[in-house]
Design a protein around this motif. Structure first.
Motif, mmCIF file in Angstrom:
data_model
loop_
_atom_site.group_PDB
_atom_site.id
_atom_site.type_symbol
_atom_site.label_atom_id
_atom_site.label_comp_id
_atom_site.label_asym_id
_atom_site.label_seq_id
_atom_site.Cartn_x
_atom_site.Cartn_y
_atom_site.Cartn_z
ATOM 1 N N ASN A 1 0.810 -1.224 0.000
ATOM 2 C CA ASN A 1 0.000 0.000 0.000
ATOM 3 C C ASN A 1 0.842 1.273 0.000
ATOM 4 O OD1 ASN A 1 -2.104 -1.747 0.053
ATOM 5 N ND2 ASN A 1 -2.787 -1.252 2.134
ATOM 6 N N ASN A 2 1.872 1.321 0.830
ATOM 7 C CA ASN A 2 2.709 2.525 0.874
ATOM 8 C C ASN A 2 3.406 2.772 -0.460
ATOM 9 O OD1 ASN A 2 1.977 2.986 3.494
ATOM 10 N ND2 ASN A 2 3.906 2.365 4.405
ATOM 11 N N ILE A 3 3.816 1.702 -1.113
ATOM 12 C CA ILE A 3 4.473 1.844 -2.419
ATOM 13 C C ILE A 3 3.459 2.299 -3.462
ATOM 14 C CG2 ILE A 3 5.784 0.663 -4.209
ATOM 15 C CD1 ILE A 3 7.307 1.044 -1.585
ATOM 16 N N ARG A 4 2.259 1.759 -3.403
ATOM 17 C CA ARG A 4 1.214 2.179 -4.346
ATOM 18 C C ARG A 4 0.865 3.657 -4.152
ATOM 19 N NH1 ARG A 4 -1.206 -2.372 -6.726
ATOM 20 N NH2 ARG A 4 -0.672 -4.322 -5.675
ATOM 21 N N GLN A 5 0.815 4.089 -2.902
ATOM 22 C CA GLN A 5 0.529 5.496 -2.634
ATOM 23 C C GLN A 5 1.666 6.377 -3.140
ATOM 24 O OE1 GLN A 5 -2.397 6.824 -1.111
ATOM 25 N NE2 GLN A 5 -1.490 8.700 -1.925
ATOM 26 N N LEU A 6 2.897 5.909 -2.954
ATOM 27 C CA LEU A 6 4.057 6.656 -3.435
ATOM 28 C C LEU A 6 4.010 6.814 -4.953
ATOM 29 C CD1 LEU A 6 6.815 7.969 -2.823
ATOM 30 C CD2 LEU A 6 7.833 5.685 -2.986
ATOM 31 N N LEU A 7 3.668 5.738 -5.640
ATOM 32 C CA LEU A 7 3.593 5.797 -7.104
ATOM 33 C C LEU A 7 2.372 6.585 -7.575
ATOM 34 C CD1 LEU A 7 4.628 2.127 -7.988
ATOM 35 C CD2 LEU A 7 6.002 4.211 -8.175
ATOM 36 N N HIS A 8 1.351 6.646 -6.717
ATOM 37 C CA HIS A 8 0.189 7.484 -7.047
ATOM 38 C C HIS A 8 0.574 8.959 -7.000
ATOM 39 C CE1 HIS A 8 -3.978 8.892 -7.180
ATOM 40 N NE2 HIS A 8 -3.717 9.626 -6.105
ATOM 41 N N ASN A 9 1.384 9.319 -6.001
ATOM 42 C CA ASN A 9 1.832 10.714 -5.875
ATOM 43 C C ASN A 9 2.930 11.048 -6.886
ATOM 44 O OD1 ASN A 9 0.268 10.313 -3.497
ATOM 45 N ND2 ASN A 9 1.322 12.008 -2.522
ATOM 46 N N PHE A 10 3.816 10.072 -7.115
ATOM 47 C CA PHE A 10 4.937 10.282 -8.035
ATOM 48 C C PHE A 10 4.986 9.120 -9.036
ATOM 49 C CE2 PHE A 10 6.131 12.177 -3.940
ATOM 50 C CZ PHE A 10 6.361 13.498 -4.326
ATOM 51 N N PRO A 11 4.208 9.199 -10.105
ATOM 52 C CA PRO A 11 4.196 8.128 -11.115
ATOM 53 C C PRO A 11 5.582 7.933 -11.735
ATOM 54 C CG PRO A 11 2.370 9.658 -11.443
ATOM 55 C CD PRO A 11 3.276 10.283 -10.438
ATOM 56 N N PRO A 12 5.831 6.762 -12.316
ATOM 57 C CA PRO A 12 7.146 6.505 -12.926
ATOM 58 C C PRO A 12 7.557 7.546 -13.964
ATOM 59 C CG PRO A 12 5.898 4.464 -12.744
ATOM 60 C CD PRO A 12 4.970 5.561 -12.352
ATOM 61 N N GLU A 13 6.574 8.152 -14.625
ATOM 62 C CA GLU A 13 6.902 9.144 -15.658
ATOM 63 C C GLU A 13 6.919 10.570 -15.123
ATOM 64 O OE1 GLU A 13 2.480 8.507 -15.551
ATOM 65 O OE2 GLU A 13 4.277 7.239 -15.533
ATOM 66 N N GLN A 14 6.843 10.732 -13.788
ATOM 67 C CA GLN A 14 6.822 12.069 -13.183
ATOM 68 C C GLN A 14 8.083 12.853 -13.538
ATOM 69 O OE1 GLN A 14 4.374 13.213 -11.060
ATOM 70 N NE2 GLN A 14 5.308 15.138 -10.477
ATOM 71 N N VAL A 15 7.881 14.136 -13.915
ATOM 72 C CA VAL A 15 8.988 15.015 -14.280
ATOM 73 C C VAL A 15 9.039 16.182 -13.306
ATOM 74 C CG1 VAL A 15 9.970 16.492 -16.074
ATOM 75 C CG2 VAL A 15 8.811 14.368 -16.697
ATOM 76 N N THR A 16 10.228 16.545 -12.856
ATOM 77 C CA THR A 16 10.396 17.670 -11.947
ATOM 78 C C THR A 16 10.258 18.982 -12.701
ATOM 79 O OG1 THR A 16 12.788 17.776 -12.288
ATOM 80 C CG2 THR A 16 11.993 16.279 -10.569
#
Length: 320
Positions: free
Chosen positions: A76-91
């Motif tokens: 769950n914590n990893i899923r939430q992390l990827l929800h906030n910062f998807p793999p394609e997230q750009v700064t």
């Protein structure tokens, strides 16, 4: 590995110590409220959960707690992390968020036939039971049977969750908390009589006892975390060295000192070596600094003769 050590302390030592302090010290809540809001909230919420929401009533409850905690930490914590910062997230600077030292994680799916997953459940459940001075079990078949009846809620992404990406954000979070919930916790814990007889047993980490589940938990927890981030797993021996903060003597000042002492012993064994052949050694591996000098001769002192030693002694026959 150090994450797993912190997890051990945060699950099986600190909550129990805080609960016992709360039960023994009437001023515990007032003292806690003087801390930073975030820290006070974390302590009081941990105490309340340990005494109410997360308090087990039987061995099956300990297994259920371990299973849900596994789900929270490795899925769950990893899923939430990827929800906030998807793999394609750009700064804002145009760089991928998951780049450089930041590895993109992936959630795990619990498998009762995976020995690492079951190692974690059994170790965590047994340690949790020890914290509450409850009878536990090592029977995997029984634990697997209990797991069939454990309700694990499906993951639902939460909105408004803040995930700290640097130390400054973590420090700011420590200074803030939900004031309403903090006061609610204070009121819920204001009456000690509601929690009498709820003392817990803090568990101090001990790496050298293979029957206490400490290293079982550390090895399983660290390897599951490593799997989240595609990091190679470590075996039990390597895990024990790291978790126990053991530094091999070959890399320490102690080994250097022993080597220098052995060099001097060789000279003594050779015999009749003048003092000029020996050396005093001064080393500091942190600088590094090495210095050697010829030792000074040993001090010689002459003991003054006593009156008795300087006197004549006359031997007399028996019955004189």
């Amino acid at each position: 590995m150090m994450w797993a050590r912190d997890e051990f302390e945060g699950l099986f030592k600190q909550p129990a110590e805080n609960v016992n302090k709360y039960l023994e010290d009437p001023s515990f809540i007032d003292h806690t409220m003087t801390l930073q809001e975030g820290q006070a909230f974390e302590i009081l919420e941990g105490v309340y959960k340990s005494l109410d929401a997360d308090k087990p009533k039987c061995w099956a409850d300990c297994v259920a707690w371990a299973r849900r905690h596994w789900q929270t930490q490795y899925s769950n914590n990893i899923r939430q992390l990827l929800h906030n910062f998807p793999p394609e997230q750009v700064t804002p600077s145009g760089v991928l968020f998951w780049s450089g030292p930041k590895k993109c994680p992936h959630p795990l799916e619990f498998d009762p036939n995976n020995h690492v997953h079951m190692d974690y459940i059994i170790a965590a459940a047994n340690l949790y039971a020890q914290s509450y001075c409850m009878v536990s079990s090592q029977d995997r078949a029984t634990v697997q049977q209990i797991l069939l009846s454990v309700d694990v809620p499906p993951f639902t992404p939460k909105s408004g969750v803040t995930i700290h990406t640097n130390d400054a954000e973590m420090e700011a979070a420590a200074n803030s908390a939900d004031d309403e919930r903090l006061m609610e916790l204070k009121n819920l814990l204001s009456s000690h009589k509601d929690f009498t007889g709820c003392e817990m047993q803090p568990i101090d980490f001990e790496k050298d006892n293979d029957a206490n589940f400490h290293m079982d938990f550390i090895v399983a927890a660290s390897n599951l975390r490593a799997e989240n981030y595609n990091i190679p797993a470590a075996d039990r021996h390597k895990s024990k060295l790291i978790a126990g903060r053991i530094i091999p003597a070959i890399a320490t000042t102690t080994a250097a000192i022993v080597g220098l002492v052995c060099l001097e012993l060789y000279k003594i064994v050779q015999g009749n070596r003048p003092i000029m052949a020996h050396r005093n050694g001064f080393i500091n591996l942190a600088l590094p600094f090495y210095a050697f000098s010829v030792p000074l001769p040993a001090d010689k002192q002459k003991e003054s003769e006593s009156l008795y030693q300087a006197s004549c002694v006359r031997l007399l026959p028996l019955k004189y």
